[in-house]
Design an enzyme around this catalytic site. Structure first.
Site, PDB file in Angstrom:
ATOM      1  CB  CYS A 110     -23.541  -6.923 -10.678  1.00  0.00           C
ATOM      2  SG  CYS A 110     -22.407  -5.578 -11.031  1.00  0.00           S
ATOM      3  CG  HIS A 244     -24.526  -6.855  -6.576  1.00  0.00           C
ATOM      4  ND1 HIS A 244     -23.177  -7.149  -6.498  1.00  0.00           N
ATOM      5  CD2 HIS A 244     -24.629  -5.747  -7.364  1.00  0.00           C
ATOM      6  CE1 HIS A 244     -22.501  -6.267  -7.218  1.00  0.00           C
ATOM      7  NE2 HIS A 244     -23.354  -5.405  -7.752  1.00  0.00           N
ATOM      8  CG  ASN A 274     -20.344  -3.215  -7.259  1.00  0.00           C
ATOM      9  OD1 ASN A 274     -20.119  -4.386  -7.567  1.00  0.00           O
ATOM     10  ND2 ASN A 274     -21.348  -2.525  -7.770  1.00  0.00           N
TER      11      ASN A 274
END
Ligand code: UT7
Length: 319
Positions: A110, A244, A274
């Protein structure tokens, strides 16, 4: 010399999966998912590969700038979910858009997009690039155990892109890594070698959510402070933090600890879930296309994820 962001693009598959849809597949509810994560829906690929999504995002970013594929000196793609081990996503995009430059993928989960921007800055610093395409693209739906309610409600698919040109807009950065395959682990396909006898694990995202949560809040708080300090900026100078998009509660917890107005922490996790390395460039593209960014704005990007890795940077908007 480093870079400035000339334009942005993003793409998410048309197919939307709502929390209610998921509650028909696993023992969960819209209420639990929305309360614990902020997510209300996510885009999930139907027959689109990671490079198909990356291609769409790339075309939209090029359109935003007028830069032609043949002007690109390098294409980098942050991803952990290439559909092919080779050619990688960046090279598939190179082929699909008709560019001729070198292209490679970077794997940092990520934090991947922020890691990749930092690599890109090195090419500009060495005078090796005048124009680059940097992508974050993921098809995480293929790496989920769709019977595991702890993960299948969180992760999703999408791609984001930026076109970079020479400039002085990349003001500071911080990357960290702390080797750990216990908190987040994604085993790979074990292969067919007759010599390798360790049994394969499910090639699916395996995560200790609470531990990631604690790690993330502390890491983001420290990283954002540090990159601001490196740039000679204060929290008051920040126009937007693009975190994020992993959990709205993580974003809120970081925002509460900082002297930056909560509305400056951009989030779209409600609609996208996500998407790992794609989450920051998708959010940046939304802000750009909504006309919310103006020349001179200081934007902080901050990510964390598998590795464990973190990455943050400050970029001055020049468009
Ligand atoms: O991109 C970077 C990587 N990932 C992350 O950043 C994730 C960071 N962590 C998180 O976002 C949160 O920890 C989660 C959203 C993953 C989980 O939220 P939580 O508040 O930490 O819940 P939990 O894991 O502590 O689980 C609480 C309860 C458990 O039940 P018991 O043991 O209390 O009976 C879980 O079994 O919630 C249960 N649970 C669910 N219930 C309904 C877990 N997943 C679900 C679900 N629906 N989908």
């Amino acid at each position: 010399m480093n870079f400035q962001i000339l334009g942005t693009g993003s793409y998410a598959p048309e197919h939307i999966v709502t929390n209610d849809d998921l509650s028909k597949m696993v023992d969960t509810s819209d209420e639990w998912i929305a309360e614990r994560t902020g997510i209300r829906q996510r885009h999930i690929s139907v027959n689109e590969t990671t490079h198909d999504m990356a291609y769409q995002a790339a075309m939209r970013a090029l359109d935003d700038t007028g830069v032609k594929p043949e002007e690109l000196d390098m294409i980098l793609c942050a991803t952990i979910s290439s559909d092919l081990a080779s050619p990688n996503v960046a090279i598939m995009v190179q082929k699909m858009i008709g560019a001729t430059c070198p292209a490679m993928d970077i794997s940092a989960a990520c934090s991947g997009f922020v890691y990749t921007l930092d690599v890109a800055a090195g090419y500009f610093a060495r005078g090796k690039a005048k124009k680059m395409l940097v992508l974050g693209a993921e098809r995480l739906s293929k790496m989920l155990d769709w019977e595991d309610r702890a993960t299948c409600v969180i992760f999703a698919d999408g791609a984001g892109a930026v076109v970079l040109g020479e400039g002085e807009s990349y003001l500071s950065s911080k990357l960290t890594a702390k080797g750990d395959d216990d908190v987040i682990k994604i085993p790979y396909y074990v292969g067919l070698s007759p010599f390798f006898t360790i049994p394969g694990e499910k090639p699916c995202i395996n995560m200790k959510g609470r531990e990631v949560f604690k790690f993330a809040v502390n890491a983001m708080y420290n990283d954002v402070q540090e990159v601001l300090e490196q740039s000679g900026l204060t929290q008051k100078d920040v126009s937007y933090v693009i975190p994020h998009q992993a959990n709205l509660r993580i974003i809120d917890a970081v925002a509460r600890r900082m002297d930056i107005a909560p509305e400056k922490f951009y989030h779209n996790i409600e609609r996208f879930g996500n998407t790992s390395s794609a989450s920051i460039p998708i959010a940046l593209d939304e802000l750009n296309k909504a006309g919310k960014l103006k020349a001179g704005d200081y934007i902080v990007l901050s990510a964390f994820g598998g590795g464990l890795t973190t990455g943050a940077c400050v970029v001055r908007w020049t468009k």
